[in-house]
Scaffold this motif. Structure first.
Motif, PDB file in Angstrom:
ATOM      1  N   LEU A 154      -1.990   9.702   6.817  1.00  0.00           N
ATOM      2  CA  LEU A 154      -2.095   8.549   5.639  1.00  0.00           C
ATOM      3  C   LEU A 154      -1.667   7.121   6.231  1.00  0.00           C
ATOM      4  O   LEU A 154      -2.523   6.267   5.340  1.00  0.00           O
ATOM      5  CB  LEU A 154      -0.524   8.951   4.814  1.00  0.00           C
ATOM      6  CG  LEU A 154      -0.821  10.199   3.879  1.00  0.00           C
ATOM      7  CD1 LEU A 154       0.777  10.495   3.481  1.00  0.00           C
ATOM      8  CD2 LEU A 154      -1.519   9.835   2.857  1.00  0.00           C
ATOM      9  N   PHE A 155      -1.151   7.035   7.454  1.00  0.00           N
ATOM     10  CA  PHE A 155      -0.911   5.640   7.614  1.00  0.00           C
ATOM     11  C   PHE A 155      -2.449   5.131   8.079  1.00  0.00           C
ATOM     12  O   PHE A 155      -2.779   3.890   7.785  1.00  0.00           O
ATOM     13  CB  PHE A 155      -0.225   5.464   9.174  1.00  0.00           C
ATOM     14  CG  PHE A 155      -0.041   4.085   9.345  1.00  0.00           C
ATOM     15  CD1 PHE A 155       0.965   3.399   8.835  1.00  0.00           C
ATOM     16  CD2 PHE A 155      -0.571   3.449  10.495  1.00  0.00           C
ATOM     17  CE1 PHE A 155       1.549   2.296   8.985  1.00  0.00           C
ATOM     18  CE2 PHE A 155      -0.272   2.481  10.909  1.00  0.00           C
ATOM     19  CZ  PHE A 155       0.869   1.630  10.088  1.00  0.00           C
ATOM     20  N   ASN A 172       7.698   6.940   5.401  1.00  0.00           N
ATOM     21  CA  ASN A 172       8.791   7.940   5.016  1.00  0.00           C
ATOM     22  C   ASN A 172       8.678   9.167   5.737  1.00  0.00           C
ATOM     23  O   ASN A 172       9.572   9.637   5.981  1.00  0.00           O
ATOM     24  CB  ASN A 172       8.813   7.981   3.286  1.00  0.00           C
ATOM     25  CG  ASN A 172       9.248   6.837   2.697  1.00  0.00           C
ATOM     26  OD1 ASN A 172       9.625   5.650   3.483  1.00  0.00           O
ATOM     27  ND2 ASN A 172       9.382   7.041   1.468  1.00  0.00           N
ATOM     28  N   LEU A 173       7.464   9.467   5.892  1.00  0.00           N
ATOM     29  CA  LEU A 173       7.054  10.706   6.506  1.00  0.00           C
ATOM     30  C   LEU A 173       7.430  10.644   7.950  1.00  0.00           C
ATOM     31  O   LEU A 173       7.743  11.652   8.627  1.00  0.00           O
ATOM     32  CB  LEU A 173       5.624  11.352   6.397  1.00  0.00           C
ATOM     33  CG  LEU A 173       5.523  11.795   4.908  1.00  0.00           C
ATOM     34  CD1 LEU A 173       3.692  11.519   4.954  1.00  0.00           C
ATOM     35  CD2 LEU A 173       5.791  13.155   4.779  1.00  0.00           C
ATOM     36  N   ALA A 174       7.198   9.511   8.620  1.00  0.00           N
ATOM     37  CA  ALA A 174       7.510   9.245  10.056  1.00  0.00           C
ATOM     38  C   ALA A 174       9.182   9.158  10.263  1.00  0.00           C
ATOM     39  O   ALA A 174       9.631   8.889  11.382  1.00  0.00           O
ATOM     40  CB  ALA A 174       6.989   8.061  10.621  1.00  0.00           C
ATOM     41  N   ASN A 202       0.970  -1.116   0.098  1.00  0.00           N
ATOM     42  CA  ASN A 202      -0.034   0.101  -0.187  1.00  0.00           C
ATOM     43  C   ASN A 202       0.954   1.269   0.094  1.00  0.00           C
ATOM     44  O   ASN A 202       1.633   1.647   1.021  1.00  0.00           O
ATOM     45  CB  ASN A 202      -0.986   0.020   0.995  1.00  0.00           C
ATOM     46  CG  ASN A 202      -2.022   1.322   1.294  1.00  0.00           C
ATOM     47  OD1 ASN A 202      -1.540   2.240   1.676  1.00  0.00           O
ATOM     48  ND2 ASN A 202      -3.177   0.872   0.692  1.00  0.00           N
ATOM     49  N   ALA A 203       0.708   2.140  -0.921  1.00  0.00           N
ATOM     50  CA  ALA A 203       1.736   3.397  -1.247  1.00  0.00           C
ATOM     51  C   ALA A 203       1.475   4.276  -0.204  1.00  0.00           C
ATOM     52  O   ALA A 203       2.258   4.989   0.308  1.00  0.00           O
ATOM     53  CB  ALA A 203       1.156   4.008  -2.627  1.00  0.00           C
ATOM     54  N   LYS A 204       0.083   4.421   0.393  1.00  0.00           N
ATOM     55  CA  LYS A 204      -0.194   5.455   1.746  1.00  0.00           C
ATOM     56  C   LYS A 204       0.616   4.739   2.914  1.00  0.00           C
ATOM     57  O   LYS A 204       1.245   5.727   3.688  1.00  0.00           O
ATOM     58  CB  LYS A 204      -1.554   5.442   2.043  1.00  0.00           C
ATOM     59  CG  LYS A 204      -2.083   6.338   0.868  1.00  0.00           C
ATOM     60  CD  LYS A 204      -3.560   6.461   1.171  1.00  0.00           C
ATOM     61  CE  LYS A 204      -4.523   7.475   0.073  1.00  0.00           C
ATOM     62  NZ  LYS A 204      -5.806   7.526   0.497  1.00  0.00           N
ATOM     63  N   MET A 229      -3.936   1.922   6.145  1.00  0.00           N
ATOM     64  CA  MET A 229      -4.545   0.741   7.022  1.00  0.00           C
ATOM     65  C   MET A 229      -5.939   0.366   6.581  1.00  0.00           C
ATOM     66  O   MET A 229      -6.372  -0.774   6.326  1.00  0.00           O
ATOM     67  CB  MET A 229      -4.375   0.866   8.684  1.00  0.00           C
ATOM     68  CG  MET A 229      -2.943   1.121   9.038  1.00  0.00           C
ATOM     69  SD  MET A 229      -2.043  -0.416   9.069  1.00  0.00           S
ATOM     70  CE  MET A 229      -2.914  -0.997  10.649  1.00  0.00           C
ATOM     71  N   LYS A 230      -6.634   1.272   6.457  1.00  0.00           N
ATOM     72  CA  LYS A 230      -8.150   1.070   5.915  1.00  0.00           C
ATOM     73  C   LYS A 230      -8.174   0.473   4.695  1.00  0.00           C
ATOM     74  O   LYS A 230      -9.140  -0.516   4.552  1.00  0.00           O
ATOM     75  CB  LYS A 230      -8.967   2.577   6.068  1.00  0.00           C
ATOM     76  CG  LYS A 230     -10.493   2.365   5.826  1.00  0.00           C
ATOM     77  CD  LYS A 230     -11.258   3.807   6.098  1.00  0.00           C
ATOM     78  CE  LYS A 230     -12.643   3.246   5.921  1.00  0.00           C
ATOM     79  NZ  LYS A 230     -13.358   4.599   5.958  1.00  0.00           N
TER      80      LYS A 230
END
Length: 342
Positions: A168-169, A111-113, A103-105, A173-174
């Motif tokens: 985004l995570f 990456n953002l974290a 999942n890209a998100k 996940m959803k």
């Protein structure tokens, strides 16, 4: 020349000849030589575990020397900081074996974290560079003479943003149908820098809702095999430049590339790398454009996660002139060196 990719286009003996020549001319370190020899799938008997262990120890001495030089001589006019053209980065297992990582998100959230500034501080007390792409600063120039990494940074936006990461995570996940996710980050136990790197990553990633992060340390030999067999969730690895051109990093991530351990695949990326290597190779302007677009594609799809650009601290006597420093290949050339009387 990217030695791990040579196996697909040249026979092993020819690839070995090229590798031996590079090592003989001191264009790659002993550690890189042994690692890439393993990557060519040569007989294990040709490289003993002690060979790699001893080479790793020598490299660790160099890392400690760099830190010692910087810390004990930080106010000295003779202390110089040079780009090492090595990128430490994270690969995600995108084969489908690990829930969530296709999942890209979710990958973008990870990456953002990633707090790259804190990683640099914990690993090298701020000596190392904070990456804005896979191609490190100081390696290559654009058609107009600027630093490639700076130009590519305008097309990417690697940054620490935990608020956006959490959002985004949750969305990822959803989409993946997950409520909880456990990821194990694997790294070599043979390096003193992997522990502080993984500790920092674990701390920031653990802020993402529903995510549990575990650390796993294995000998380099096992880490390499795990990478080749995609026997990992998330992998901390590294690459040092073979030559002063972005393709030494970017060609690793083409579909089914020998270094593409996460098995990420993108047709647009493959086309860009093929163009930069072939029809646009002799045009600095077109090749640079292809490579910047390739960096952007890696960023947009969160294909990998660059976490650190390794630098070197060197004490250089001001009376010694003419020494040339290079970020790839042999690090020093003394051909024109001389001692000044002043």
């Amino acid at each position: 020349i990217n030695f791990k990719n040579l196996g697909s286009s040249l026979n092993t003996s020819h690839a070995q000849e090229i590798l031996d020549d590079k090592f003989a001319r001191a264009e790659i370190s002993e550690v890189e030589y042994l690692k890439r020899k393993r990557a060519l799938n040569l007989k294990a008997s040709e490289i003993s575990d002690s060979d790699i262990k001893n080479a790793e120890k020598d490299e660790e001495k160099n890392v400690r020397s760099t830190r010692s030089n910087r810390n004990s001589n930080k106010n000295s006019k003779n202390l110089k900081i040079y780009n090492n053209s090595r990128t430490d980065y994270i690969e995600y297992n995108q084969t489908g074996k690990v829930k969530g990582l296709t999942n890209a998100k979710i990958r973008e959230a990870l990456n953002l974290a990633t707090d790259r500034k804190s990683i640099s501080q914990s690993v090298s007390e701020g000596l190392d560079g904070i990456p804005t792409g896979m191609t490190p600063a100081g390696l290559a120039k654009t058609a107009t003479g600027g630093d490639f990494a700076k130009a590519a940074a305008k097309a990417t936006a690697y940054a620490y943003n935990i608020k956006k990461a959490k959002k985004l995570f949750a969305e990822g996940m959803k989409e993946a149908g997950l409520k909880k996710l456990t990821l194990t980050v694997e790294a070599t136990s043979d390096s003193s820098t992997t522990k502080p790197t993984l500790d920092t990553i674990q701390q920031s990633w653990s802020e993402l809702p529903g995510l549990t992060v575990k650390e796993k340390y294995v000998p380099f030999k096992q880490r390499l095999q795990d990478a080749i067999n995609q026997n990992f969730d998330v992998l901390l690895t590294a690459w040092g430049a073979d030559y002063a051109e972005p393709l030494t990093f970017l060609n690793m991530f083409v579909t089914d590339g020998a270094n593409n351990d996460g098995k990420w695949s993108n047709k647009q990326y493959d086309t860009l790398i093929n163009n930069a290597s072939d029809k646009d190779a002799l045009s600095d302007t077109k090749r640079t454009a292809d490579e910047i677009k390739a960096e952007k594609t890696l960023y947009d799809d969160s294909a990998v996660n660059p976490v650190d650009w390794m630098n070197a601290a060197i004490l250089s006597n001001s009376k010694v002139k003419g020494v040339q420093y290079f970020s790839s290949g042999a690090p020093y050339y003394f051909w024109n060196a001389y001692r000044s009387k002043k």
